[in-house]
Design a protein around this motif. Structure first.
Motif, PDB file in Angstrom:
ATOM      1  N   UNK A 140       0.770  -1.178   0.004  1.00  0.00           N
ATOM      2  CA  UNK A 140      -0.027  -0.124   0.118  1.00  0.00           C
ATOM      3  C   UNK A 140       0.872   1.328   0.179  1.00  0.00           C
ATOM      4  N   UNK A 141       2.143   1.350   0.317  1.00  0.00           N
ATOM      5  CA  UNK A 141       2.801   2.438   0.339  1.00  0.00           C
ATOM      6  C   UNK A 141       3.643   2.703  -0.919  1.00  0.00           C
ATOM      7  N   UNK A 142       3.512   1.776  -1.930  1.00  0.00           N
ATOM      8  CA  UNK A 142       4.318   1.960  -3.089  1.00  0.00           C
ATOM      9  C   UNK A 142       3.403   2.773  -4.069  1.00  0.00           C
ATOM     10  N   UNK A 143       3.904   3.700  -4.779  1.00  0.00           N
ATOM     11  CA  UNK A 143       3.291   4.631  -5.931  1.00  0.00           C
ATOM     12  C   UNK A 143       3.763   3.790  -7.189  1.00  0.00           C
ATOM     13  N   UNK A 144       2.758   3.465  -8.067  1.00  0.00           N
ATOM     14  CA  UNK A 144       2.999   3.068  -9.133  1.00  0.00           C
ATOM     15  C   UNK A 144       3.653   3.927 -10.312  1.00  0.00           C
ATOM     16  N   UNK A 145       3.197   5.519 -10.066  1.00  0.00           N
ATOM     17  CA  UNK A 145       3.894   6.174 -11.129  1.00  0.00           C
ATOM     18  C   UNK A 145       5.426   6.407 -10.740  1.00  0.00           C
ATOM     19  N   UNK A 146       6.018   6.376  -9.485  1.00  0.00           N
ATOM     20  CA  UNK A 146       7.189   6.477  -9.070  1.00  0.00           C
ATOM     21  C   UNK A 146       8.074   5.330  -9.413  1.00  0.00           C
ATOM     22  N   UNK A 147       7.478   4.185  -9.128  1.00  0.00           N
ATOM     23  CA  UNK A 147       8.141   3.180  -9.538  1.00  0.00           C
ATOM     24  C   UNK A 147       8.410   2.964 -11.258  1.00  0.00           C
ATOM     25  N   UNK A 148       7.314   3.280 -11.927  1.00  0.00           N
ATOM     26  CA  UNK A 148       7.513   3.325 -13.394  1.00  0.00           C
ATOM     27  C   UNK A 148       8.481   4.170 -13.986  1.00  0.00           C
ATOM     28  N   UNK A 149       8.441   5.538 -13.416  1.00  0.00           N
ATOM     29  CA  UNK A 149       9.511   6.329 -13.708  1.00  0.00           C
ATOM     30  C   UNK A 149      11.021   5.958 -13.190  1.00  0.00           C
ATOM     31  N   UNK A 150      11.069   5.578 -12.014  1.00  0.00           N
ATOM     32  CA  UNK A 150      12.511   5.100 -11.734  1.00  0.00           C
ATOM     33  C   UNK A 150      13.033   3.954 -12.421  1.00  0.00           C
ATOM     34  N   UNK A 151      12.110   3.071 -12.805  1.00  0.00           N
ATOM     35  CA  UNK A 151      12.492   1.907 -14.016  1.00  0.00           C
ATOM     36  C   UNK A 151      12.866   2.300 -15.341  1.00  0.00           C
ATOM     37  N   UNK A 152      11.860   3.429 -15.753  1.00  0.00           N
ATOM     38  CA  UNK A 152      12.340   3.867 -17.234  1.00  0.00           C
ATOM     39  C   UNK A 152      13.938   4.522 -17.233  1.00  0.00           C
ATOM     40  N   UNK A 153      13.892   5.020 -15.983  1.00  0.00           N
ATOM     41  CA  UNK A 153      15.486   5.902 -15.871  1.00  0.00           C
ATOM     42  C   UNK A 153      16.468   4.923 -15.927  1.00  0.00           C
TER      43      UNK A 153
END
Length: 411
Positions: A140-153
Motif C-alpha cells: 500500500x505504500x508503493x506509488x505505481x507512478x514513481x516505480x514506473x519513472x524510476x524503472x524507465x530511468x
C-alpha cells in the motif's frame, strides 16, 4: 427481521404437552412473551420458539396451565459462543491464522514479470529491488507512478511498466522500446547482391540500376541492382539501391543422426525428500542421501501456502523425488530416425528461405552407414535473394566515364 433478532439474542425451541396446550400461548401473550413458529404436533402437543431468556418463564407458565415443557434445542449467537469457549485453543489458533493471512496480504511475497523479450527477468527484478519492490514490501505504500519513472530511468530499453498487486502477488507488466530502423541516406552507395544461386523470377527496383533481368541465372555475390547510377550528363551518382527480387532457388541440406541412443532405465533406491522454503531460505527435513546427483534424476514439486488471487504466504513445501537410473544403449528405428531428421531439415529450410519464401517441391534421400543415418534434402524454392551491401569504390571507377569524354574542341 425477527429471525435475525432471535439469532443474535438466542432462541429455544420448546415442545408443550398437555390437555390444553393453547392456554400456554394465551398466558405468554398476557405476559408479553413473543412466541413464533407455532406448530401443532397433535391435539395435545404444541411446538413454539421463544427467546432464550424467556424459556424459564414459559416453563413456569406451562406448569400453571397444567402442561409439561420439553426443550428440543437451543440456537443463536450466545449458544455458539458457549460452545466455542470449550475449544479456546483451537479458536485462538484459527484467529491467529486469520490475522496472519490478513496481514500477509498487505505484503508482496511473489513477483511475476511478463512482456519482456530482450531484457531478462533477472535484470528487471534487480532494478525493481533497487526501486524498493521486493519480496516483503508493504505494497500500500508503493506509488505505481514513481516505480514506473524510476524503472524507465534505470532501464532505457523500457517504454512502459506497471505493477498490479493481486493479494500478495505483484504482476509486473513491461513493454520494451522497439529498435529504431537502420535508415541509410539515399546518397549512400549501396548495391544489392545475390545471396543464393537461382533464376530470377521477378524484379521490382525502387532505386538503383538493374544489372540483370528476369530469367537470368545468378550466383552468390553477383550484382543485381547497382548503387552507382549513370545520370544524363554521363556522370556517376551514388544511390542507396532498393528492390524486391524473387528467384527460384535450389537448396540442398544434409543432416546426420545416430541409430543408437543412450536411454535411462529406473534403478532401485528411489527416495522422496521434503523441505520447507521460507522466503529465500530453505530448511531441509533430511540429511545427505548419499546418492550422487550425476546418477539420478530430481523431480521437484513446490507447494506454496497460497490461494490464487486471494493471498500468498512466504512459505512453500518442497517435495523432491530422487530417482536413480542406469544407462543402456537402445536401437532407434530407422524410419522414426529418418522422419525426425526430415522434419528438422524442413524446419532449417524454412528458416533459410525466410517467412516470405515458399517451398515448391522437395525430395529426400537417406543412407545408413556405421550406425549413422545421413539424410539429404533437395528442394526447389521461391525466395527473396537480394542482399544490400555498400558499393565498392572499384565499381564507381568502372562506371565513371574517361577523362575528357563528352567534350569537343569547340569547348
Amino acid at each position: 427481521m425477527t429471525r435475525w433478532i432471535l439469532a443474535l439474542c438466542g432462541y429455544v425451541r420448546l415442545e408443550v404437552s398437555g390437555v390444553h396446550p393453547e392456554r400456554v400461548l394465551n398466558a405468554c401473550a398476557a405476559a408479553g412473551i413473543a412466541c413464533t413458529a407455532s406448530e401443532p404436533v397433535d391435539a395435545y402437543t404444541l411446538r413454539i420458539t421463544v427467546r432464550a431468556r424467556c424459556a424459564d418463564t414459559v416453563t413456569e407458565l406451562a406448569r400453571r396451565s397444567q402442561c409439561e415443557v420439553k426443550t428440543l434445542y437451543r440456537r443463536g449467537l450466545p449458544q455458539l459462543l458457549r460452545r466455542a469457549a470449550r475449544y479456546r485453543g483451537a479458536c485462538a489458533g484459527l484467529l491467529a491464522v486469520v490475522l496472519v493471512v490478513l496481514t500477509s496480504s498487505l505484503f508482496i511475497w511473489r513477483i511475476d514479470v511478463t512482456g519482456n523479450e530482450t531484457l531478462t527477468t533477472g535484470q528487471i527484478l534487480r532494478c525493481l529491488d533497487e526501486c524498493g519492490v521486493r519480496p516483503g514490501t508493504y505494497w500500500p505504500a508503493l506509488s505505481n507512478d514513481l516505480v514506473r519513472n524510476d524503472m524507465v530511468l534505470r532501464l532505457p530499453e523500457l517504454r512502459w511498466l506497471t505493477v498490479n498487486v493481486h493479494g500478495s502477488r505483484a504482476e509486473v507488466i513491461v513493454r520494451e522500446k522497439e529498435p529504431l530502423p537502420d535508415i541509410t541516406p539515399d546518397d549512400t552507395p549501396v548495391s544489392i547482391y545475390a545471396s543464393a544461386t537461382g533464376v530470377i523470377l521477378s524484379m521490382d527496383v525502387y532505386a538503383g540500376e538493374a544489372r540483370v533481368a528476369p530469367g537470368a541465372a545468378v550466383e552468390p555475390g553477383d550484382v543485381l541492382v547497382s548503387g552507382a547510377v549513370t545520370d544524363l550528363s554521363g556522370g556517376v551518382r551514388p544511390v542507396c539501391a532498393r528492390a524486391d527480387i524473387r528467384a527460384r532457388t535450389r537448396q540442398v541440406l544434409t543432416g546426420q543422426i545416430a541409430l543408437t541412443e543412450t536411454e535411462k532405465q529406473p534403478a532401485h533406491g528411489a527416495r522422496t525428500r521434503w523441505a520447507l522454503r521460507v522466503g529465500k531460505k530453505r530448511i531441509n527435513f533430511y540429511q545427505n542421501s548419499g546418492i550422487s546427483d550425476a546418477e539420478c534424476d530430481k523431480i521437484i514439486h513446490e507447494y506454496p501456502f497460497a490461494i490464487r488471487g486471494v493471498f500468498t504466504l512466504p512459505f512453500s513445501l518442497v517435495r523432491e523425488r530422487v530417482q536413480p537410473y542406469r544407462t543402456a544403449d537402445a536401437q532407434v528405428p530407422e524410419d522414426a530416425a529418418r522422419a525426425s531428421l526430415e522434419q528438422a531439415l524442413l524446419q532449417q529450410l524454412r528458416e533459410t528461405i525466410g517467412a516470405d519464401g515458399a517451398i515448391i517441391s522437395y525430395e529426400t534421400a537417406a543412407e545408413a552407414a556405421g550406425g549413422v543415418l545421413t539424410v539429404t534434402l533437395t528442394a526447389e524454392c521461391e525466395q527473396e535473394i537480394g542482399r544490400a551491401q555498400a558499393t565498392p569504390d572499384a565499381e564507381f571507377l568502372q562506371l565513371r566515364p574517361p577523362a575528357g569524354e563528352g567534350t569537343t574542341a569547340d569547348d
